[in-house]
Design an enzyme around this catalytic site. Structure first.
Site, short mmCIF file in Angstrom:
data_model
loop_
_atom_site.label_atom_id
_atom_site.label_comp_id
_atom_site.label_asym_id
_atom_site.label_seq_id
_atom_site.Cartn_x
_atom_site.Cartn_y
_atom_site.Cartn_z
N SER A 202 0.84 -1.18 0.00
CA SER A 202 0.00 0.00 0.00
C SER A 202 0.88 1.24 0.00
O SER A 202 1.79 1.37 -0.82
CB SER A 202 -0.97 -0.06 1.18
OG SER A 202 -2.12 0.68 0.89
N LYS A 206 4.40 1.96 -2.24
CA LYS A 206 4.84 3.12 -3.03
C LYS A 206 6.30 3.40 -2.68
O LYS A 206 7.15 3.65 -3.55
CB LYS A 206 4.02 4.37 -2.70
CG LYS A 206 2.49 4.25 -2.75
CD LYS A 206 1.84 5.58 -2.41
CE LYS A 206 0.42 5.51 -1.86
NZ LYS A 206 -0.58 4.91 -2.68
N GLN A 248 -7.89 6.71 -7.07
CA GLN A 248 -7.08 7.80 -6.51
C GLN A 248 -6.24 8.43 -7.62
O GLN A 248 -5.57 7.75 -8.39
CB GLN A 248 -6.17 7.28 -5.41
CG GLN A 248 -5.38 8.39 -4.73
CD GLN A 248 -4.68 7.92 -3.48
OE1 GLN A 248 -4.22 6.78 -3.41
NE2 GLN A 248 -4.60 8.79 -2.49
N GLU A 256 -4.20 14.29 0.39
CA GLU A 256 -4.27 13.27 1.44
C GLU A 256 -3.00 13.16 2.25
O GLU A 256 -3.04 12.96 3.47
CB GLU A 256 -4.61 11.90 0.83
CG GLU A 256 -4.72 10.83 1.91
CD GLU A 256 -4.91 9.41 1.38
OE1 GLU A 256 -5.56 9.24 0.35
OE2 GLU A 256 -4.39 8.49 2.03
N TRP A 301 -10.07 1.95 -5.97
CA TRP A 301 -9.28 3.09 -5.47
C TRP A 301 -7.79 2.92 -5.77
O TRP A 301 -7.06 3.88 -5.99
CB TRP A 301 -9.51 3.23 -3.96
CG TRP A 301 -8.84 4.41 -3.31
CD1 TRP A 301 -7.82 4.38 -2.41
CD2 TRP A 301 -9.16 5.79 -3.51
NE1 TRP A 301 -7.49 5.66 -2.03
CE2 TRP A 301 -8.29 6.53 -2.70
CE3 TRP A 301 -10.10 6.46 -4.31
CZ2 TRP A 301 -8.32 7.93 -2.65
CZ3 TRP A 301 -10.13 7.85 -4.26
CH2 TRP A 301 -9.25 8.57 -3.44
N HIS A 337 -7.07 -6.14 1.45
CA HIS A 337 -5.92 -5.30 1.13
C HIS A 337 -4.70 -5.71 1.96
O HIS A 337 -4.78 -5.80 3.19
CB HIS A 337 -6.31 -3.84 1.43
CG HIS A 337 -5.30 -2.83 1.01
ND1 HIS A 337 -4.59 -2.89 -0.16
CD2 HIS A 337 -4.90 -1.68 1.64
CE1 HIS A 337 -3.79 -1.83 -0.25
NE2 HIS A 337 -3.95 -1.09 0.84
#
Ligand code: MCU
Length: 381
Positions: A202, A206, A248, A256, A301, A337
């Site tokens: 998640s 990144k 997103q 965010e 998302w 997730h």
């Protein structure tokens, strides 16, 4: 079961790509009016005309992409600090770093395999690891959030050990700060520095991608369900949102969190078409080192279609370098997730064994490569 090919790709052969002879590289023009609705061609320099034909050209193009990714999106990756010392006791590696009169201490934990001796391969867990790992690996738990906070925007901007060291006005967003910190960890005793991987899920996925992209000592990069700001393309995510699928995008992500440099705001808040790169470029920085991209089709998302498009485009860099077997993408059906599903285990194992996986799982979208990545792939020698 662990096989010796895991992380076998040594970094020595990658060093060519880490530095480029700037003197002989095409000059990057003023990009203030750059605009591209498709992913910018990995194999054409930003002067718009010079083609990448050789490995030396690729080193230049790679340096060009690295430079624009830093200046426009991620912020600057600092060099090595003035001084550093490390000591290992129990499971804790205590690292003291001093730079420009500032000092920080951080203490990742390293779990070595039972009964291991000598130097062992390791995976850096960006905020932890959530894929199963072969038992022969050491696991380095890197507390990325302590290094650069990721609670909210703008309150987390410039907060954390990285900024204590380099100043609160350092341009690096949180992910670039993590990339810097993650590799300060590796001088640890008993880690085989030629066999270091990085993984995270998640938001931390990144960060794993950014660390793999910017640190040539990382031999295997495993971004898991990293979504926007990770393996997704800014352009494709905008397109998906425009079709009504809640994904997103750049304009949302800068509201965010502080994963990106504040330099990115100007692009996120106007048009991502102005970016002279996209995240296929970020992925391509990893090539020809090994990468295994893990996605989850269950969350719109996270933009799995965007990830697929960007990473298939990135993969052309591995193809051009004759190393396509080092880059795999796997997208599994809906599951919780960051809870790695059994269905992907054979692919992960195969990846760990041989670096050969490219599977679309139950993927239902077609891949509009011709639309998003309309370039010819040279074979670079
Ligand atoms: C996929 O990463 C992020 C995502 O970018 C955020 O929008 C969401 O809030 O959190 C995700 C995440 O890190 O979940 C753990």
């Amino acid at each position: 079961m662990f096989h010796s090919k895991f992380l076998q790709f040594t970094v020595a052969s990658c060093l060519l790509f880490a530095t480029a002879g700037a003197a002989s590289c095409p000059k990057t023009p003023d990009l203030s009016s750059f605009n591209s609705s498709v992913l910018p061609d990995l194999f054409t320099f930003l002067d718009g005309k010079t083609k990448v034909r050789t490995l030396e050209d690729w080193a230049c193009r790679r340096a060009e992409m690295s430079a624009v990714l830093q200046s426009d999106e991620l912020g600057v990756l600092p060099g090595r600090p003035d001084s550093m010392s490390a000591s290992f006791s129990g499971n804790t590696l205590t690292i003291n770093v001093t730079h420009a009169g500032n000092s920080i201490t951080f203490a990742p934990t390293i779990t070595f395999p039972a009964n291991s001796t000598g130097r062992v391969p390791a995976v850096i867990g960006m905020g932890g690891v959530s894929v199963p790992l072969p038992e022969e690996l050491a696991v380095i738990e890197f507390n990325n959030a302590e290094f650069a906070q990721q609670d909210s925007s703008p309150a987390s901007r410039g907060v954390g050990l990285f900024y204590d060291l380099f100043g609160t006005d350092a341009s690096a967003g949180a992910m670039m700060a993590w990339a810097w910190g993650a590799l300060e960890v590796t001088p640890a005793a008993r880690i085989n520095l030629e066999r270091v991987g990085v993984s995270g899920c998640s938001r931390n996925g990144k960060g794993a991608l950014v660390a793999g992209a910017f640190e040539p000592r990382i031999a295997l990069t495993i971004p898991q369900e990293s979504g926007s700001g990770g393996t997704d393309s800014w352009r494709i995510s905008d397109f998906i949102l425009s079709t009504g699928i809640l994904t997103q995008t750049a304009s949302e992500i800068v509201q965010e969190n502080v994963w990106l440099s504040s330099n990115f705001d100007q692009f996120a808040n106007s048009s991502v078409d102005r970016l002279p790169f996209d995240h296929h470029s970020l992925g391509a920085l990893v090539a020809p080192r090994a990468m295994f991209v893990i996605d989850n089709l269950g969350y719109d998302w996270l933009g799995p279609f965007s990830s697929w498009g960007a990473m298939i485009a990135a993969r052309t860099a591995w193809t051009a370098l004759g190393a396509s077997e080092n880059m795999g993408i796997s997208q599994a059906a809906n599951h919780t997730h960051c809870v790695f599903p059994d269905t992907q285990q054979p692919e992960l194992t195969a990846r760990q064994d041989t670096h050969v996986v490219e599977t679309a799982g139950n993927y239902t979208f077609s891949v509009p490569n011709a639309q998003w990545a309309p370039w010819n792939v040279p074979r670079l020698i």
